[in-house]
Design a protein around this motif. Sequence first.
Motif, PDB file in Angstrom:
ATOM      1  N   LEU A  59       0.851  -1.181   0.000  1.00 50.18           N
ATOM      2  CA  LEU A  59       0.000   0.000   0.000  1.00 50.18           C
ATOM      3  C   LEU A  59       0.891   1.237   0.000  1.00 50.18           C
ATOM      4  O   LEU A  59       1.755   1.378   0.861  1.00 50.18           O
ATOM      5  CB  LEU A  59      -0.902   0.037   1.231  1.00 50.18           C
ATOM      6  N   VAL A  60       0.664   2.115  -0.962  1.00 46.29           N
ATOM      7  CA  VAL A  60       1.477   3.322  -1.088  1.00 46.29           C
ATOM      8  C   VAL A  60       0.563   4.541  -1.068  1.00 46.29           C
ATOM      9  O   VAL A  60      -0.390   4.628  -1.846  1.00 46.29           O
ATOM     10  CB  VAL A  60       2.291   3.321  -2.404  1.00 46.29           C
ATOM     11  N   GLU A  61       0.856   5.464  -0.173  1.00 41.92           N
ATOM     12  CA  GLU A  61       0.093   6.711  -0.095  1.00 41.92           C
ATOM     13  C   GLU A  61       0.854   7.786  -0.857  1.00 41.92           C
ATOM     14  O   GLU A  61       2.041   7.999  -0.638  1.00 41.92           O
ATOM     15  CB  GLU A  61      -0.081   7.127   1.355  1.00 41.92           C
ATOM     16  N   THR A  62       0.161   8.469  -1.771  1.00 41.32           N
ATOM     17  CA  THR A  62       0.824   9.485  -2.587  1.00 41.32           C
ATOM     18  C   THR A  62      -0.202  10.538  -3.022  1.00 41.32           C
ATOM     19  O   THR A  62      -1.325  10.565  -2.529  1.00 41.32           O
ATOM     20  CB  THR A  62       1.512   8.823  -3.808  1.00 41.32           C
ATOM     21  N   GLU A  67      -2.840  18.322  -7.275  1.00 39.81           N
ATOM     22  CA  GLU A  67      -3.952  18.081  -6.356  1.00 39.81           C
ATOM     23  C   GLU A  67      -3.432  17.962  -4.927  1.00 39.81           C
ATOM     24  O   GLU A  67      -2.316  17.524  -4.693  1.00 39.81           O
ATOM     25  CB  GLU A  67      -4.703  16.794  -6.731  1.00 39.81           C
ATOM     26  N   ASP A  68      -4.276  18.343  -3.972  1.00 43.59           N
ATOM     27  CA  ASP A  68      -3.878  18.283  -2.565  1.00 43.59           C
ATOM     28  C   ASP A  68      -4.252  16.957  -1.903  1.00 43.59           C
ATOM     29  O   ASP A  68      -3.589  16.504  -0.985  1.00 43.59           O
ATOM     30  CB  ASP A  68      -4.526  19.434  -1.782  1.00 43.59           C
ATOM     31  N   GLY A  69      -5.352  16.361  -2.365  1.00 44.27           N
ATOM     32  CA  GLY A  69      -5.835  15.145  -1.711  1.00 44.27           C
ATOM     33  C   GLY A  69      -4.919  13.955  -1.928  1.00 44.27           C
ATOM     34  O   GLY A  69      -4.220  13.843  -2.946  1.00 44.27           O
ATOM     35  N   LEU A  70      -4.892  13.053  -0.961  1.00 43.88           N
ATOM     36  CA  LEU A  70      -4.062  11.849  -1.044  1.00 43.88           C
ATOM     37  C   LEU A  70      -4.801  10.742  -1.791  1.00 43.88           C
ATOM     38  O   LEU A  70      -6.031  10.666  -1.782  1.00 43.88           O
ATOM     39  CB  LEU A  70      -3.714  11.357   0.362  1.00 43.88           C
ATOM     40  N   ILE A  71      -4.032   9.883  -2.431  1.00 46.69           N
ATOM     41  CA  ILE A  71      -4.569   8.665  -3.041  1.00 46.69           C
ATOM     42  C   ILE A  71      -3.748   7.488  -2.534  1.00 46.69           C
ATOM     43  O   ILE A  71      -2.666   7.655  -1.977  1.00 46.69           O
ATOM     44  CB  ILE A  71      -4.538   8.707  -4.585  1.00 46.69           C
ATOM     45  N   ILE A  72      -4.254   6.290  -2.727  1.00 46.89           N
ATOM     46  CA  ILE A  72      -3.543   5.073  -2.332  1.00 46.89           C
ATOM     47  C   ILE A  72      -3.387   4.174  -3.542  1.00 46.89           C
ATOM     48  O   ILE A  72      -4.349   3.941  -4.287  1.00 46.89           O
ATOM     49  CB  ILE A  72      -4.292   4.335  -1.209  1.00 46.89           C
ATOM     50  N   VAL A  73      -2.176   3.679  -3.738  1.00 41.11           N
ATOM     51  CA  VAL A  73      -1.913   2.682  -4.774  1.00 41.11           C
ATOM     52  C   VAL A  73      -1.765   1.332  -4.083  1.00 41.11           C
ATOM     53  O   VAL A  73      -0.920   1.160  -3.210  1.00 41.11           O
ATOM     54  CB  VAL A  73      -0.632   3.017  -5.571  1.00 41.11           C
ATOM     55  N   HIS A  74      -2.606   0.406  -4.462  1.00 40.96           N
ATOM     56  CA  HIS A  74      -2.573  -0.948  -3.892  1.00 40.96           C
ATOM     57  C   HIS A  74      -2.015  -1.899  -4.948  1.00 40.96           C
ATOM     58  O   HIS A  74      -2.588  -2.041  -6.024  1.00 40.96           O
ATOM     59  CB  HIS A  74      -3.988  -1.375  -3.471  1.00 40.96           C
TER      60      HIS A  74
END
Length: 302
Positions: A59-62, A67-74
């Motif tokens: 799981l990677v948070e980036t 954009e300001d909001g965070l996304i997650i790469v699974h």
Amino acid sequence: MATDHDRLFKELIRTFFEEFLLLFFPDMHEHIDFHHLSFLSEELFTDVTAGEKYRVDLLVETKLKGEDGLIIVHVETQGYVQPSFAERMFLYFSRLYETYRTRIVPIAVFHYDSLREEPSVFSMEFPFGEVLQFRFFPVALRKKQWREYIRQDNPVAAALLSQMGYTEREKVELKKEFLRMLVRLELDEARQRLLLGFFETYVKLTEEEEQQLQSEVKAMETKEREKVLELIISYEQKGKKEGLEEGVKRGLEQGMKQGMEQGMKQGMKRLIQTMAQKGMTAAEIARLVDLSEEEVQSLLSE
């Protein structure tokens, strides 16, 4: 000892996450802001219906650029055929979304040997309408042709040549091209060893093939020849050293084990002799020390 394939893939992708996305998802790579990157702890989910526990691989948070909001790469790696895998990816997605409440990019890396059409969609529909269509981004490594990746100066491409489509007759050439890529990458020793270890886990040459490899490398006319030879020799020497150290370690462990067993035996022998000297019979001693009467008699006669 069984190979922990999940750990190997997770270590590779974690170390070279940006290069992984660049290799297989260049459009995605273009949008991600790699200045904001953190690896989250593994999430453990229980399948109540099947009674099994699953742990997500990576799981990677980036962030996305601009954009300001965070996304997650699974990223999930799959080393065996599982008919319900698309459903499992959806369950991971839904539970991750429930936990983090943010946008999630689901990626699956298939690295089993068989060639098959792996579905990347989980859907739910009725005669009167569709309820759900969940998609993830697949990477089917065995369908990739290794020759198409040898010109890329990408460490993930180098390591994953070992998982792509090649024949037994191509193994020597495959390893030669892998070593040439490794030389061109000019990585530090730790990362170089990671790639070498990964590749060697999945592509094993016979002694005859190793000799053929060295002959072909010596015949190379490029400036890479000396560096590739140096890499081969260095890796062989390290392997011998590690083998020797492992042998010494096992020898010491065996010696300690034998010493402890011998010490315990001698201690038991002295105890039994003392009990016999006090007039106890072999049967009485056997009951107290939890041995058979024959074993007690044997220790007394030594």
